[in-house]
Design a protein around this motif. Structure first.
Motif, PDB file in Angstrom:
ATOM      1  N   ASP A 121       0.799  -1.233   0.000  1.00 36.18           N
ATOM      2  CA  ASP A 121       0.000   0.000   0.000  1.00 36.18           C
ATOM      3  C   ASP A 121       0.831   1.282   0.000  1.00 36.18           C
ATOM      4  OD1 ASP A 121      -2.368  -1.476  -0.045  1.00 36.18           O
ATOM      5  OD2 ASP A 121      -2.402  -1.638   2.134  1.00 36.18           O
ATOM      6  N   ILE A 122       2.111   1.201  -0.358  1.00 37.15           N
ATOM      7  CA  ILE A 122       2.975   2.376  -0.474  1.00 37.15           C
ATOM      8  C   ILE A 122       3.346   2.539  -1.946  1.00 37.15           C
ATOM      9  CG2 ILE A 122       5.235   3.368   0.132  1.00 37.15           C
ATOM     10  CD1 ILE A 122       3.383   3.305   2.510  1.00 37.15           C
ATOM     11  N   PHE A 123       3.230   3.762  -2.447  1.00 36.52           N
ATOM     12  CA  PHE A 123       3.651   4.067  -3.807  1.00 36.52           C
ATOM     13  C   PHE A 123       5.170   4.243  -3.815  1.00 36.52           C
ATOM     14  CE2 PHE A 123      -0.666   5.763  -3.583  1.00 36.52           C
ATOM     15  CZ  PHE A 123      -1.240   5.208  -4.716  1.00 36.52           C
ATOM     16  N   ILE A 124       5.810   3.749  -4.877  1.00 33.25           N
ATOM     17  CA  ILE A 124       7.251   3.918  -5.014  1.00 33.25           C
ATOM     18  C   ILE A 124       7.545   4.429  -6.421  1.00 33.25           C
ATOM     19  CG2 ILE A 124       9.523   2.819  -4.922  1.00 33.25           C
ATOM     20  CD1 ILE A 124       8.193   0.679  -3.101  1.00 33.25           C
ATOM     21  N   ALA A 125       8.063   5.664  -6.477  1.00 32.05           N
ATOM     22  CA  ALA A 125       8.493   6.232  -7.752  1.00 32.05           C
ATOM     23  C   ALA A 125       9.876   5.676  -8.056  1.00 32.05           C
ATOM     24  CB  ALA A 125       8.544   7.756  -7.651  1.00 32.05           C
ATOM     25  N   GLN A 126      10.078   5.240  -9.305  1.00 31.49           N
ATOM     26  CA  GLN A 126      11.349   4.632  -9.678  1.00 31.49           C
ATOM     27  C   GLN A 126      11.880   5.259 -10.957  1.00 31.49           C
ATOM     28  OE1 GLN A 126      11.108   0.183  -8.042  1.00 31.49           O
ATOM     29  NE2 GLN A 126      10.374   0.322 -10.115  1.00 31.49           N
ATOM     30  N   ALA A 127      13.207   5.347 -11.026  1.00 31.10           N
ATOM     31  CA  ALA A 127      13.868   5.804 -12.241  1.00 31.10           C
ATOM     32  C   ALA A 127      15.237   5.143 -12.323  1.00 31.10           C
ATOM     33  CB  ALA A 127      14.022   7.323 -12.242  1.00 31.10           C
TER      34      ALA A 127
END
Length: 84
Positions: A42-48
């Motif tokens: 339930d945690i959003f994780i932005a990735q690059a």
């Protein structure tokens, strides 16, 4: 979109800036426009992608504000990157 930094996230960014040169501006750019967003527990994780690894920034989306929880760089791209 507004971005809020937790104290922990600010401390981690300073550590990663010393180790790999990850700037506050770079982190905010990834949060605003990530190459990928995944959801874990339930945690959003932005990735690059960054160099030979992956910059991961867990955040919460609260009333139009992205609250950065923490951030880290990992070389375990295959473990975290999700192919569509």
């Amino acid at each position: 979109m507004q971005i809020f930094w937790t104290k922990h996230a600010e401390e981690r960014q300073q550590q990663w800036q010393q180790r790999l040169g990850i700037t506050r501006e770079e982190v905010e750019a990834v949060v605003k426009n990530p190459q990928q967003i995944v959801i874990e527990d339930d945690i959003f994780i932005a990735q690059a992608m960054r160099g030979k690894g992956l910059l991961r920034i867990p955040f919460a989306d609260v009333a139009g504000t992205r609250r950065i929880i923490t951030l880290y760089w990992t070389n375990q791209v295959n473990r975290y990157w999700q192919e569509n």
